[in-house]
Design a protein around this motif. Structure first.
Motif, PDB file in Angstrom:
ATOM      1  N   UNK A 130       0.795  -1.205  -0.018  1.00  0.00           N
ATOM      2  CA  UNK A 130      -0.037  -0.116  -0.157  1.00  0.00           C
ATOM      3  C   UNK A 130       0.875   1.349  -0.009  1.00  0.00           C
ATOM      4  N   UNK A 131       1.809   1.201   0.734  1.00  0.00           N
ATOM      5  CA  UNK A 131       2.823   2.394   0.725  1.00  0.00           C
ATOM      6  C   UNK A 131       3.623   2.389  -0.441  1.00  0.00           C
ATOM      7  N   UNK A 132       3.839   1.533  -1.141  1.00  0.00           N
ATOM      8  CA  UNK A 132       4.556   1.474  -2.508  1.00  0.00           C
ATOM      9  C   UNK A 132       3.821   2.219  -3.420  1.00  0.00           C
ATOM     10  N   UNK A 133       2.360   1.897  -3.332  1.00  0.00           N
ATOM     11  CA  UNK A 133       1.212   2.374  -4.329  1.00  0.00           C
ATOM     12  C   UNK A 133       1.308   3.962  -4.049  1.00  0.00           C
ATOM     13  N   UNK A 134       1.338   4.193  -2.713  1.00  0.00           N
ATOM     14  CA  UNK A 134       1.107   5.509  -2.332  1.00  0.00           C
ATOM     15  C   UNK A 134       2.310   6.578  -2.753  1.00  0.00           C
TER      16      UNK A 134
ATOM     17  N   UNK B  72      -4.781   2.980 -10.573  1.00  0.00           N
ATOM     18  CA  UNK B  72      -4.326   1.689 -10.089  1.00  0.00           C
ATOM     19  C   UNK B  72      -4.138   0.567 -11.459  1.00  0.00           C
ATOM     20  N   UNK B  73      -4.573   0.638 -12.450  1.00  0.00           N
ATOM     21  CA  UNK B  73      -4.418  -0.045 -13.662  1.00  0.00           C
ATOM     22  C   UNK B  73      -3.017   0.381 -13.995  1.00  0.00           C
TER      23      UNK B  73
ATOM     24  N   UNK C  11     -15.205   1.364  -6.468  1.00  0.00           N
ATOM     25  CA  UNK C  11     -14.945   1.565  -7.813  1.00  0.00           C
ATOM     26  C   UNK C  11     -13.576   1.588  -8.616  1.00  0.00           C
ATOM     27  N   UNK C  12     -12.542   1.749  -7.398  1.00  0.00           N
ATOM     28  CA  UNK C  12     -11.049   1.690  -7.877  1.00  0.00           C
ATOM     29  C   UNK C  12     -10.417   0.542  -7.939  1.00  0.00           C
TER      30      UNK C  12
END
Length: 202
Positions: free
Chosen positions: A62-66, A79-80, A114-115
């Protein structure tokens, strides 16, 4: 408000449609992921009694995505794009799916369903790739490099085929119980009709 057509509310005027589009974009753009959101997610995972390893893995992803977002709003498109970014870096499909599972769970917790993005389709392998197996020489070198508890742990995993997460069930009490059952099986009277072959101690 608009007219109802076939039970659904129809926004007839262009002004109403533009206003609806504006509000929807405002809701989508307001989905900003912060470290505080992730901390709330951590508390939720602990309430769900997830293991420490699972919690740490989800938080790391999650932090990598952030960090990858760099302040941008969270959307399904973002996200895609992160999924495509992971693939471009050479991550294995199974690894990508594990990371997607982390952020999809985060989105579900935050109410951002939705994400959520779809997982990659994985081709199931009927047989394991032989190149992933250790040879006898490689196994001996691995044992020689280990010592004490680690060496016993490696021997236990390789001889039983258990998973790393199941090692905690290999206890002294379990070993003594198995030895007792084995002793009772070997010393118990065996019917004449079953003496021709071994019997399962279970």
């Amino acid at each position: 408000m608009g007219k109802r057509e076939n039970g659904a509310l129809a926004f007839g005027t262009q002004y109403q449609q533009e206003r609806l589009h504006f509000y929807l974009r405002y809701i989508m753009d307001s989905r900003t992921l912060t470290d505080a959101c992730i901390k709330r997610y951590v508390a939720h995972l602990r309430e769900e009694e997830r293991t420490a390893a699972t919690t740490n893995k989800y938080v790391h992803d999650a932090r990598a995505f952030l960090a990858w977002l760099q302040g941008r709003a969270v959307t399904r498109e973002a996200a895609a794009q992160w999924k495509a970014h992971l693939l471009s870096r050479g991550c294995a499909p199974a690894t990508v799916n594990a990371k997607l599972s982390a952020i999809n769970g985060l989105f579900r917790f935050l109410g951002w369903d939705e994400c959520r993005v779809k997982f990659l389709k994985l081709q199931r392998r009927t047989f394991r790739d032989a190149s992933r197996d250790l040879s006898r020489q490689e196994y001996d070198r691995l044992l020689s490099a280990a010592s004490g508890y680690v060496e016993l742990l490696l021997q236990t995993i390789s001889s039983t085929g258990i998973r790393v997460s199941e090692v905690r069930y290999i206890t002294v009490e379990a070993r003594l119980t198995l030895m007792s059952l084995t002793f009772l099986w070997r010393t118990s009277p065996t019917p004449a009709t079953a003496r021709s072959g071994p019997r399962c101690p279970c």
